[in-house]
Every structure is written in structure tokens, then in C-alpha cells.
Design an enzyme around this catalytic site. Structure first.
Site, PDB file in Angstrom:
ATOM      1  N   GLY A  71       0.830  -1.208   0.000  1.00 25.46           N
ATOM      2  CA  GLY A  71       0.000   0.000   0.000  1.00 25.46           C
ATOM      3  C   GLY A  71       0.861   1.255   0.000  1.00 25.46           C
ATOM      4  N   ASN A 150      -7.432   3.996   9.382  1.00 26.38           N
ATOM      5  CA  ASN A 150      -6.955   2.723   9.933  1.00 26.38           C
ATOM      6  C   ASN A 150      -7.146   2.629  11.445  1.00 26.38           C
ATOM      7  OD1 ASN A 150      -4.889   4.754   9.195  1.00 26.38           O
ATOM      8  ND2 ASN A 150      -3.590   3.577  10.567  1.00 26.38           N
ATOM      9  N   GLN A 178      -7.689   0.380   3.902  1.00 27.44           N
ATOM     10  CA  GLN A 178      -8.545  -0.165   4.963  1.00 27.44           C
ATOM     11  C   GLN A 178      -9.980  -0.371   4.502  1.00 27.44           C
ATOM     12  OE1 GLN A 178      -7.592  -1.425   7.717  1.00 27.44           O
ATOM     13  NE2 GLN A 178      -5.524  -0.623   7.936  1.00 27.44           N
ATOM     14  N   SER A 198      -3.838  -2.774  -0.363  1.00 29.56           N
ATOM     15  CA  SER A 198      -2.712  -3.569   0.128  1.00 29.56           C
ATOM     16  C   SER A 198      -3.178  -4.996   0.364  1.00 29.56           C
ATOM     17  CB  SER A 198      -2.204  -2.959   1.435  1.00 29.56           C
ATOM     18  OG  SER A 198      -1.266  -3.820   2.035  1.00 29.56           O
ATOM     19  N   GLY A 199      -2.397  -5.964  -0.139  1.00 25.39           N
ATOM     20  CA  GLY A 199      -2.810  -7.370  -0.037  1.00 25.39           C
ATOM     21  C   GLY A 199      -3.012  -7.847   1.385  1.00 25.39           C
ATOM     22  N   HIS A 200      -2.065  -7.490   2.261  1.00 25.51           N
ATOM     23  CA  HIS A 200      -2.100  -8.120   3.590  1.00 25.51           C
ATOM     24  C   HIS A 200      -3.204  -7.590   4.499  1.00 25.51           C
ATOM     25  CE1 HIS A 200       0.105  -5.117   6.266  1.00 25.51           C
ATOM     26  NE2 HIS A 200       0.374  -4.622   5.079  1.00 25.51           N
ATOM     27  N   THR A 236      10.256  -7.750 -12.273  1.00 26.39           N
ATOM     28  CA  THR A 236       9.545  -9.017 -12.489  1.00 26.39           C
ATOM     29  C   THR A 236       8.445  -9.178 -11.448  1.00 26.39           C
ATOM     30  OG1 THR A 236      11.521  -9.974 -13.444  1.00 26.39           O
ATOM     31  CG2 THR A 236       9.869 -11.531 -12.646  1.00 26.39           C
ATOM     32  N   CYS A 324       5.249   4.892  21.678  1.00 21.54           N
ATOM     33  CA  CYS A 324       6.334   5.398  22.502  1.00 21.54           C
ATOM     34  C   CYS A 324       7.262   6.267  21.648  1.00 21.54           C
ATOM     35  CB  CYS A 324       7.102   4.220  23.080  1.00 21.54           C
ATOM     36  SG  CYS A 324       8.127   4.713  24.431  1.00 21.54           S
TER      37      CYS A 324
HETATM   38  N1  PLP Z   1      -2.589   3.079   4.297  1.00 19.75           N
HETATM   39  C1  PLP Z   1      -3.313   2.677   5.337  1.00 19.75           C
HETATM   40  C2  PLP Z   1      -4.600   3.360   5.652  1.00 19.75           C
HETATM   41  C3  PLP Z   1      -2.857   1.621   6.138  1.00 19.75           C
HETATM   42  O1  PLP Z   1      -3.588   1.216   7.178  1.00 19.75           O
HETATM   43  C4  PLP Z   1      -1.632   0.991   5.807  1.00 19.75           C
HETATM   44  C5  PLP Z   1      -1.097  -0.086   6.655  1.00 19.75           C
HETATM   45  O2  PLP Z   1      -1.356  -0.141   7.833  1.00 19.75           O
HETATM   46  C6  PLP Z   1      -0.927   1.452   4.687  1.00 19.75           C
HETATM   47  C7  PLP Z   1      -1.423   2.501   3.950  1.00 19.75           C
HETATM   48  C8  PLP Z   1       0.366   0.835   4.269  1.00 19.75           C
HETATM   49  O3  PLP Z   1       0.161  -0.405   3.657  1.00 19.75           O
HETATM   50  P1  PLP Z   1       1.387  -1.421   3.500  1.00 19.75           P
HETATM   51  O4  PLP Z   1       1.649  -1.996   4.840  1.00 19.75           O
HETATM   52  O5  PLP Z   1       0.928  -2.436   2.520  1.00 19.75           O
HETATM   53  O6  PLP Z   1       2.531  -0.616   2.970  1.00 19.75           O
END
Ligand code: PLP
Length: 390
Positions: A71, A150, A178, A198-200, A236, A324
Site C-alpha cells: 500500500g 486505519n 482499509q 494492500s494485499g495483507h 519481475t 512510545c
Molecule cells: N494506508 C493505510 C490506511 C494503512 O492502514 C496501511 C497499513 O497499515 C498502509 C497505507 C500501508 O500499507 P502497506 O503496509 O501495505 O505498505
């Protein structure tokens, strides 16, 4: 000890169906999708299918999809592309509550002489739309506003904001990291120019993302190299992960209904249960307009980090709204932008659910967390000053 995973805005478990689709592409079908032979060609075909699946989730066309590494790369690419194509324009509009993938890039750009306007949010985390409208000028190269936050899940009216930018000939990007799979997104009925995923965050692996680029949008690549992604991103392809992300988008589309019914009900049960049992607690963010899986709850007079540590003893995983910095706990920039009082912001916890959560897990959290807060308040000087057992 079992794990109760309520930190899905940080990352998600790879769906079994996604893993199953990916596995053959590590070992059996390892060809390079750019190769002329059939062995590579069959991988190229699967990548095209992944593009179609992502496009279907977004109501987009497959050729509008570019696979990236995450992302953050998608966000950076969108903004840097606009600064390259909108020559002479030196102004970027964003919000005060963006993820560091946008916020830190904008701070970096400010150091290079670009003018950055960060639009405020109100106490509920809602975008100040009037302020936004006034910020748009003939010098604005791009607007980058997140679709959903997020930390709080609060949804911005990005489709409306994109129309306002379009009326003034300004490019519009949204960080939808998100939002993927949580609320419907339809590029065919919007004028958003670029969008990041973002995939994860949606049950695909880490290390793969998407940048949607509307057909006809001027674009300048961030990663310059080979002809991959139609010349829009060299390198690639991360084939197995891209195939996984395609499958994850297909699943996300099918499961959107469940996200908005069962997952939302569990989220509501969790926040209502905790707020009813813990005095001096409250939900941060506009409760009527949030992603269905997210709740951000403040427990006054305790430190979020301490709550996390004690929840960890029961296998409960979540995130806190303070980090922190130089040895002291600082509330997040999101809660500060919302004007959440310090005593509340310090004790804020984000719980973020997924379709894999079960009701018994939520019941367990509702049972375990209130005594944790009570115990911490007994130990805290502020808690004691406020009457010990609040
Ligand atoms: N944007 C938002 C709103 C996110 O919550 C996050 C990850 O927490 C990102 C961007 C970044 O994504 P990535 O971890 O795939 O770089």
C-alpha cells in the site's frame, strides 16, 4: 494458549483458499510471465486473471490495475506521479489523519519546497469538507485522502471529494487500504483517478499491493525498469502473491455481505459490551459511518500499552492508540487531530475484526478486559485520584 486475533487493521491471516491458489506458483509454475515460452505464458495468464479479479472488486477495468509491492508504494507512486505530470504545480492537499505512507511522504515533500495542506477532522473524525473545498487552488497537483481511517474506521466522503477536485481539474487519489472488501467501491460510477490497496489487509500475503489508475490519467512510473505492468511499474512480477491477491479480492467481494452483517454485529457487541461494563470509556469516531470491523475505544486514566500487555496474557491481540516516542507515550496523530482529551487518548485500544472471528472470542474479551482496566486503574495515580474503582 489460544490467540484471539483482533488486530486485522494491522494485518490479516492469509485465507486458506488464497494460499492454495498461490502454492503451485512457487515451485511448479515458476516461469517468468514475460517469457515467450508457454511455461511463462501460463503464469502470465494467471496474472491477467488476478487483474480481472481485482478490477471486479473495484468496478474497474483490468487494464486500470497495476500490481505494486504494498500500500505504501501505491500511495507514494500516486502522489509522485501527479507531481511529475502536473508540471509546475507545487501544492498537495491531504488530511491530518492519513497513514504515514501519505503523511510522511508529504512531510518529506514539504522539506523539498512543496506546499502541503492537511485538512482537519472534527471530534468524530469526519473530514471538514468546507475547509477542503477552500483548499483547492489552481496550484494543486493532487488531493490524497484516505477512504477509511486505519485507527478509527471512520469513512471519508471520497467520491464527493473527488468530484470537487475533478470540477477544478485536480487529480484525486484515495488510500483505500482499509476499505478493500469492507465497503463497496465502484470506480465506474466515481471520478477517483487513483486508488491504493494492500494485499495483507484483505487476507492476501504481505508484500503485494495495487494501484488503480483510471484509464486516460496521465501517469509517470515510480519504479522505472522493464515493460511489466504495461510500462507502469518495472520489475519481475511477484507472481504467487499477485495470484493470491486476485483470489483474496474475489473472496472479499463474496464476503462483503458477511463483513457488513455478522462481523459488524460482533464489533457492535464487543464495543457495547465493553462500554457497558467499564465506566469512563467511550468509542472514538463517528459510530454511524465506520468500516464494519473496527472499533476504537478509550478507557480513561489507563495507558493503552499496559492494557495491551495484560490482554496479551490472555492471548488477546489488538493495538493501542499511543506510541512510545522518546521514552514517553504520545497519543496518535489521529486521536490528537480529533481533539480526544489526553486522559482518554492515552488509554485507547483499536480492536479490528475479520470474518474469521467467532462470537465466543468476543464473549471472552468482554469477560477479560473490564477486570484488566479495573486493576490498572487501581494501580494508576490518575485512576486513584479519580476515585480508584471508577
Ligand atoms: N494506508 C493505510 C490506511 C494503512 O492502514 C496501511 C497499513 O497499515 C498502509 C497505507 C500501508 O500499507 P502497506 O503496509 O501495505 O505498505
Amino acid at each position: 494458549m489460544r490467540t484471539i486475533y483482533l488486530d486485522n487493521n494491522a494485518t490479516t491471516q492469509v485465507a486458506p483458499e488464497v494460499l492454495e491458489d498461490m502454492l503451485p506458483y512457487f515451485h511448479d509454475y515458476y516461469g517468468n510471465p514475460s517469457s515467450a515460452h508457454l511455461f511463462g505464458g501460463q503464469v502470465a495468464r494467471k496474472i491477467r486473471e488476478a487483474g480481472e479479479r481485482v478490477a471486479a472488486l473495484l468496478g474497474a477495468m483490468p487494464e486500470e490495475i497495476v500490481f505494486t509491492s504494498c500500500g505504501s508504494e501505491s500511495d507514494n507512486t500516486a502522489i509522485m506521479s501527479a507531481l511529475a505530470t502536473e508540471r509546475g504545480k507545487r501544492h498537495v492537499v491531504t488530511s491530518r489523519v492519513e497513514h504515514p505512507a501519505v503523511k510522511s511522504l508529504c512531510a518529506h515533500l514539504a522539506g523539498q519546497g512543496y506546499r502541503i495542506t492537511e485538512i482537519s477532522v472534527d471530534g468524530e473524525g469526519r473530514l471538514e469538507l468546507e475547509q477542503y473545498e477552500k483548499s483547492l487552488t489552481s496550484d494543486t497537483a493532487i488531493v490524497s485522502l484516505m477512504w477509511a481511517n486505519n485507527e478509527t474506521g471512520v469513512i471519508f466522503p471520497v467520491e464527493r471529494a473527488a468530484e470537487m477536485a475533478r470540477e477544478r481539474g485536480i487529480l484525486f487519489h484515495t488510500d483505500a487500504v482499509q476499505t478493500g472488501g469492507k465497503i463497496p467501491m465502484d470506480m465506474s460510477s466515481s471520478v477517483i483517478d487513483m486508488l491504493s490497496l494492500s494485499g495483507h489487509k484483505l487476507h492476501a500475503p504481505k508484500g503485494v499491493g495495487v494501484l488503480y489508475i483510471r484509464k486516460g490519467t496521465k501517469f509517470s512510473p515510480f519504479l522505472i525498469g522493464g515493460h511489466q505492468e504495461r510500462g507502469r511499474r518495472g520489475g519481475t512480477e511477484n507472481t504467487a502473491s499477485i495470484i493470491g491477491l486476485g483470489k483474496a479480492c474475489e473472496l472479499a467481494k463474496d464476503r462483503m455481505e458477511e463483513e457488513n452483517s455478522r462481523v459488524k454485529q460482533l464489533r457492535d457487541k464487543l464495543e457495547n459490551g465493553l462500554c457497558a461494563r467499564v465506566p469512563n470509556s467511550r468509542v472514538n469516531g463517528d459510530r454511524s459511518n465506520r468500516t464494519p470491523n473496527t472499533t476504537n475505544i478509550s478507557f480513561e486514566f489507563v495507558e493503552g500499552e499496559a492494557i495491551l500487555l495484560m490482554m496479551d496474557e490472555f492471548g488477546i491481540c489488538a493495538s493501542s492508540g499511543s506510541a512510545c516516542t522518546s521514552g514517553s507515550l504520545q497519543p496518535s496523530h489521529v486521536l490528537r487531530a480529533m481533539g480526544v482529551p489526553f486522559t482518554m487518548a492515552h488509554g485507547s485500544i483499536r480492536f479490528s475484526l475479520s470474518v474469521y472471528n467467532k462470537e465466543e472470542e468476543i464473549d471472552f474479551v468482554i469477560e477479560k478486559v473490564p477486570p484488566i482496566i479495573e486493576r490498572l486503574r487501581e494501580l494508576s495515580p490518575y485512576g486513584k485520584a479519580a476515585g480508584g474503582k471508577l
